[in-house]
Write an enzyme that holds these catalytic residues in place. Sequence first.
Site, PDB file in Angstrom:
ATOM      1  N   THR A   1       1.041  -1.368  -0.661  1.00  0.00           N
ATOM      2  CA  THR A   1      -0.355   0.520   0.371  1.00  0.00           C
ATOM      3  C   THR A   1       0.445   0.968   0.072  1.00  0.00           C
ATOM      4  O   THR A   1       1.943   1.270   0.979  1.00  0.00           O
ATOM      5  CB  THR A   1      -1.008   0.399   1.089  1.00  0.00           C
ATOM      6  OG1 THR A   1      -1.167   1.168   1.268  1.00  0.00           O
ATOM      7  CG2 THR A   1      -0.227  -0.499   2.954  1.00  0.00           C
ATOM      8  N   ASP A   2       0.327   2.300  -0.698  1.00  0.00           N
ATOM      9  CA  ASP A   2       0.910   3.251  -0.537  1.00  0.00           C
ATOM     10  C   ASP A   2       1.186   4.540   0.979  1.00  0.00           C
ATOM     11  O   ASP A   2       1.773   4.912   1.202  1.00  0.00           O
ATOM     12  CB  ASP A   2       0.069   4.596  -1.106  1.00  0.00           C
ATOM     13  CG  ASP A   2      -0.502   4.572  -1.107  1.00  0.00           C
ATOM     14  OD1 ASP A   2      -1.267   4.362   0.323  1.00  0.00           O
ATOM     15  OD2 ASP A   2      -1.482   5.958  -2.285  1.00  0.00           O
ATOM     16  N   GLU A   3      -0.107   3.644   2.062  1.00  0.00           N
ATOM     17  CA  GLU A   3      -0.098   3.859   3.229  1.00  0.00           C
ATOM     18  C   GLU A   3       1.445   3.128   4.409  1.00  0.00           C
ATOM     19  O   GLU A   3       2.206   4.494   5.253  1.00  0.00           O
ATOM     20  CB  GLU A   3      -0.770   3.812   4.609  1.00  0.00           C
ATOM     21  CG  GLU A   3      -2.442   3.779   3.529  1.00  0.00           C
ATOM     22  CD  GLU A   3      -3.394   3.144   3.951  1.00  0.00           C
ATOM     23  OE1 GLU A   3      -3.551   3.232   5.248  1.00  0.00           O
ATOM     24  OE2 GLU A   3      -4.934   3.336   3.030  1.00  0.00           O
TER      25      GLU A   3
ATOM     26  N   TYR B   1      -2.524  -0.493  10.458  1.00  0.00           N
ATOM     27  CA  TYR B   1      -1.978  -1.307   9.599  1.00  0.00           C
ATOM     28  C   TYR B   1      -1.104  -1.278   9.040  1.00  0.00           C
ATOM     29  O   TYR B   1      -0.803  -1.602   8.316  1.00  0.00           O
ATOM     30  CB  TYR B   1      -3.591  -0.535   9.186  1.00  0.00           C
ATOM     31  CG  TYR B   1      -3.713  -1.382   7.161  1.00  0.00           C
ATOM     32  CD1 TYR B   1      -3.881  -1.794   6.901  1.00  0.00           C
ATOM     33  CD2 TYR B   1      -3.452  -0.404   6.189  1.00  0.00           C
ATOM     34  CE1 TYR B   1      -3.461  -2.590   5.183  1.00  0.00           C
ATOM     35  CE2 TYR B   1      -3.590  -0.003   5.315  1.00  0.00           C
ATOM     36  CZ  TYR B   1      -2.853  -1.469   4.447  1.00  0.00           C
ATOM     37  OH  TYR B   1      -3.641  -2.032   3.208  1.00  0.00           O
TER      38      TYR B   1
ATOM     39  N   LYS C   1       2.544  -3.183   7.658  1.00  0.00           N
ATOM     40  CA  LYS C   1       2.437  -3.854   6.004  1.00  0.00           C
ATOM     41  C   LYS C   1       3.204  -3.207   5.567  1.00  0.00           C
ATOM     42  O   LYS C   1       4.638  -4.300   4.840  1.00  0.00           O
ATOM     43  CB  LYS C   1       1.366  -2.362   5.252  1.00  0.00           C
ATOM     44  CG  LYS C   1       0.239  -3.108   4.996  1.00  0.00           C
ATOM     45  CD  LYS C   1      -0.295  -4.513   4.593  1.00  0.00           C
ATOM     46  CE  LYS C   1       0.396  -4.801   3.016  1.00  0.00           C
ATOM     47  NZ  LYS C   1      -0.176  -6.149   2.321  1.00  0.00           N
TER      48      LYS C   1
HETATM   49  P1  NAD Z   1      -9.393  -7.612   2.305  1.00  0.00           P
HETATM   50  O1  NAD Z   1      -9.615  -6.968   3.730  1.00  0.00           O
HETATM   51  O2  NAD Z   1     -10.955  -6.990   1.236  1.00  0.00           O
HETATM   52  O3  NAD Z   1      -8.998  -9.028   1.964  1.00  0.00           O
HETATM   53  C1  NAD Z   1      -8.026  -9.627   2.179  1.00  0.00           C
HETATM   54  C2  NAD Z   1      -8.289 -10.515   2.902  1.00  0.00           C
HETATM   55  O4  NAD Z   1      -6.854 -11.470   3.611  1.00  0.00           O
HETATM   56  C3  NAD Z   1      -9.630 -11.793   3.094  1.00  0.00           C
HETATM   57  O5  NAD Z   1     -10.132 -12.872   1.945  1.00  0.00           O
HETATM   58  C4  NAD Z   1      -8.826 -12.338   4.440  1.00  0.00           C
HETATM   59  O6  NAD Z   1     -10.135 -13.198   4.467  1.00  0.00           O
HETATM   60  C5  NAD Z   1      -7.962 -12.428   4.098  1.00  0.00           C
HETATM   61  N1  NAD Z   1      -6.902 -13.119   5.536  1.00  0.00           N
HETATM   62  C6  NAD Z   1      -6.541 -12.369   5.627  1.00  0.00           C
HETATM   63  N2  NAD Z   1      -5.787 -12.849   7.221  1.00  0.00           N
HETATM   64  C7  NAD Z   1      -4.867 -13.687   6.612  1.00  0.00           C
HETATM   65  C8  NAD Z   1      -4.141 -14.793   6.566  1.00  0.00           C
HETATM   66  N3  NAD Z   1      -4.365 -15.293   8.082  1.00  0.00           N
HETATM   67  N4  NAD Z   1      -4.111 -15.975   6.509  1.00  0.00           N
HETATM   68  C9  NAD Z   1      -5.265 -16.219   4.620  1.00  0.00           C
HETATM   69  N5  NAD Z   1      -5.858 -15.370   4.530  1.00  0.00           N
HETATM   70  C10 NAD Z   1      -5.886 -14.544   5.065  1.00  0.00           C
HETATM   71  O7  NAD Z   1      -7.808  -6.571   1.556  1.00  0.00           O
HETATM   72  P2  NAD Z   1      -8.086  -6.610   0.024  1.00  0.00           P
HETATM   73  O8  NAD Z   1      -8.608  -4.771  -0.079  1.00  0.00           O
HETATM   74  O9  NAD Z   1      -8.199  -6.468  -0.964  1.00  0.00           O
HETATM   75  O10 NAD Z   1      -7.167  -5.375   0.056  1.00  0.00           O
HETATM   76  C11 NAD Z   1      -5.303  -6.895  -0.293  1.00  0.00           C
HETATM   77  C12 NAD Z   1      -4.174  -6.192  -0.158  1.00  0.00           C
HETATM   78  O11 NAD Z   1      -3.926  -5.342  -0.932  1.00  0.00           O
HETATM   79  C13 NAD Z   1      -3.699  -6.302   1.080  1.00  0.00           C
HETATM   80  O12 NAD Z   1      -2.086  -6.678   1.336  1.00  0.00           O
HETATM   81  C14 NAD Z   1      -4.208  -4.679   1.123  1.00  0.00           C
HETATM   82  O13 NAD Z   1      -3.016  -3.839   2.384  1.00  0.00           O
HETATM   83  C15 NAD Z   1      -3.359  -4.490   0.171  1.00  0.00           C
HETATM   84  N6  NAD Z   1      -3.936  -2.646  -0.229  1.00  0.00           N
HETATM   85  C16 NAD Z   1      -5.254  -3.115  -0.507  1.00  0.00           C
HETATM   86  C17 NAD Z   1      -5.882  -1.391  -0.521  1.00  0.00           C
HETATM   87  C18 NAD Z   1      -7.309  -0.833  -1.179  1.00  0.00           C
HETATM   88  O14 NAD Z   1      -7.159  -0.062  -1.055  1.00  0.00           O
HETATM   89  N7  NAD Z   1      -8.136  -2.019  -0.458  1.00  0.00           N
HETATM   90  C19 NAD Z   1      -5.159  -0.496  -1.361  1.00  0.00           C
HETATM   91  C20 NAD Z   1      -3.395  -0.604  -1.538  1.00  0.00           C
HETATM   92  C21 NAD Z   1      -2.943  -2.526  -1.024  1.00  0.00           C
HETATM   93  P1  TYD Z   2     -11.042   4.055   3.981  1.00  0.00           P
HETATM   94  O1  TYD Z   2     -11.577   3.408   3.064  1.00  0.00           O
HETATM   95  O2  TYD Z   2     -11.174   3.292   5.937  1.00  0.00           O
HETATM   96  O3  TYD Z   2      -9.327   3.792   3.911  1.00  0.00           O
HETATM   97  P2  TYD Z   2      -7.507   4.121   4.257  1.00  0.00           P
HETATM   98  O4  TYD Z   2      -8.293   4.260   5.771  1.00  0.00           O
HETATM   99  O5  TYD Z   2      -7.397   2.986   4.117  1.00  0.00           O
HETATM  100  O6  TYD Z   2      -6.925   4.657   3.366  1.00  0.00           O
HETATM  101  O7  TYD Z   2     -10.894   5.513   3.938  1.00  0.00           O
HETATM  102  C1  TYD Z   2     -10.782   6.048   3.365  1.00  0.00           C
HETATM  103  C2  TYD Z   2     -10.781   7.905   3.795  1.00  0.00           C
HETATM  104  O8  TYD Z   2     -12.328   8.271   3.721  1.00  0.00           O
HETATM  105  C3  TYD Z   2      -9.680   8.300   4.961  1.00  0.00           C
HETATM  106  O9  TYD Z   2      -9.583   9.389   5.216  1.00  0.00           O
HETATM  107  C4  TYD Z   2     -11.313   7.869   6.149  1.00  0.00           C
HETATM  108  C5  TYD Z   2     -12.244   8.275   5.394  1.00  0.00           C
HETATM  109  N1  TYD Z   2     -13.949   7.760   5.963  1.00  0.00           N
HETATM  110  C6  TYD Z   2     -14.660   8.304   6.461  1.00  0.00           C
HETATM  111  O10 TYD Z   2     -14.526   9.811   6.061  1.00  0.00           O
HETATM  112  N2  TYD Z   2     -15.675   8.037   6.756  1.00  0.00           N
HETATM  113  C7  TYD Z   2     -16.137   6.561   7.042  1.00  0.00           C
HETATM  114  O11 TYD Z   2     -16.986   5.681   7.034  1.00  0.00           O
HETATM  115  C8  TYD Z   2     -15.073   5.700   6.196  1.00  0.00           C
HETATM  116  C9  TYD Z   2     -14.679   4.155   6.365  1.00  0.00           C
HETATM  117  C10 TYD Z   2     -13.741   6.586   6.269  1.00  0.00           C
END
Ligand code: NAD
Ligand code: TYD
Length: 375
Positions: free
Chosen positions: A156-158, A182, A186
């Site tokens: 992630t970019d975070e 989080y 990561k």
């Molecule tokens: P998500 O929370 O929707 O899915 C995570 C999946 O991992 C789930 O299916 C969960 O059951 C599985 N999981 C959790 N713990 C586990 C374990 N111990 N063993 C096996 N499986 C396990 O997450 P996502 O949004 O699909 O993100 C996927 C990846 O992409 C993550 O690594 C996240 O850090 C990264 N990412 C997400 C975003 C975003 O905006 N969602 C952006 C950048 C990077």
């Molecule tokens: P989120 O979708 O939780 O992603 P991340 O925290 O990983 O960026 O949140 C996106 C942005 O939206 C973040 O600045 C927090 C804000 N947010 C709200 O304002 N209200 C909400 O209910 C949630 C879930 C997030």
Amino acid sequence: MLRLWGSEALTSLSRVSPREKKLSKVFVTGGAGFIGANFVLDWLAGGHGAVVNIDKLTYAGNLKTLASVADNADHVFSRTDINDRDALDRLFAEHKPVAVLHFAAESHVDRSIHGPAEFVQTNVVGTFTLLEATRQYWQALDASARSDFRFLHVSTDEVFGSLSPTDPQFSETTPYAPNSPYSASKAGSDHLVRAYYHTYGLPVLTTNCSNNYGQYQFPEKLIPLVITNALAGKPLPIYGDGQNVRDWLFVGDHCAAIRTVLEQGLPGETYNVGGWNEKTNLDVVHTICALLDELKPRVAGSYRDQITFVKDRPGHDRRYAIDARKLERELNWRPAETFETGMRKTVEWYLANPSWVADVTSGEYRKWVDEHYCA
Ligand code: NAD
Ligand code: TYD
């Protein structure tokens, strides 16, 4: 000159026999989650080969998302925790993958604030356990298979922390400065992945992507939460002043970027992935309200009337923004969707799939998982 591992492998897949094709399996961890499941569906639809989908099925993992590939012979699902070394060793021995794509993680910042332990356990210790199992398997391969193998870590970019409004976007060389449990967990996993390249030579690739949105996202993250709350007549909670900025990328574009990096990325390199879509949270919510006002108007008034400003998230990062020029320059990737086209697709998908939302948010889904996959 870049080595075209995936292109060679993908091209050859189209002319190999079904038996050989079965040998070209990849592991996807977290393939029942939002991005992992989108990746698996796209991968299978594109005929890229077989997938062993390794997922613990936490609250965020949903087999309903994978219903369309439940009977696909190229998709094997294993309910496995990445902390379970014995189970991982058995999966490697049985399936002999050519790559591991590591999506599994605890992924929600708000949950990490309330319960950081799970984040360290899965994101740090789980990644370490997966790396160790991968290393043991990889070291026993012959020289050619060893050099073709890839471990792609989805991050992630975070990990880069928070930007001020005038700071340049995050590049691949921006120092790490994670602010939430989080992002810290990561960042820890990114460092371990890097170390396995430098210490053991494991051919790793890391992608650092901005915020994703699209179909099948669990309705705890901003965009699906706002869509589902709006339709349910509930408040649309905006943390703080709503001026925090995120750089949004449509999930299908992220999946395409991961395939590109897998095919063409240089082992040991990291690649930033972003959508060139910096938006304040308030802008995002206004966009959703405008789309819903058009596609499913309220009886009276606008969905904007449901917006409610609530207490800010502790340690809330102000701005994320990705400079994705390396991926474009070196591997020729750019997002296909604009924010407008991607958001329209997303809102339309949630309007067309209320039963998916109802299932994944109800106890019924958990009950079904326990009945089918109880340990
Ligand atoms: P998500 O929370 O929707 O899915 C995570 C999946 O991992 C789930 O299916 C969960 O059951 C599985 N999981 C959790 N713990 C586990 C374990 N111990 N063993 C096996 N499986 C396990 O997450 P996502 O949004 O699909 O993100 C996927 C990846 O992409 C993550 O690594 C996240 O850090 C990264 N990412 C997400 C975003 C975003 O905006 N969602 C952006 C950048 C990077
Ligand atoms: P989120 O979708 O939780 O992603 P991340 O925290 O990983 O960026 O949140 C996106 C942005 O939206 C973040 O600045 C927090 C804000 N947010 C709200 O304002 N209200 C909400 O209910 C949630 C879930 C997030």
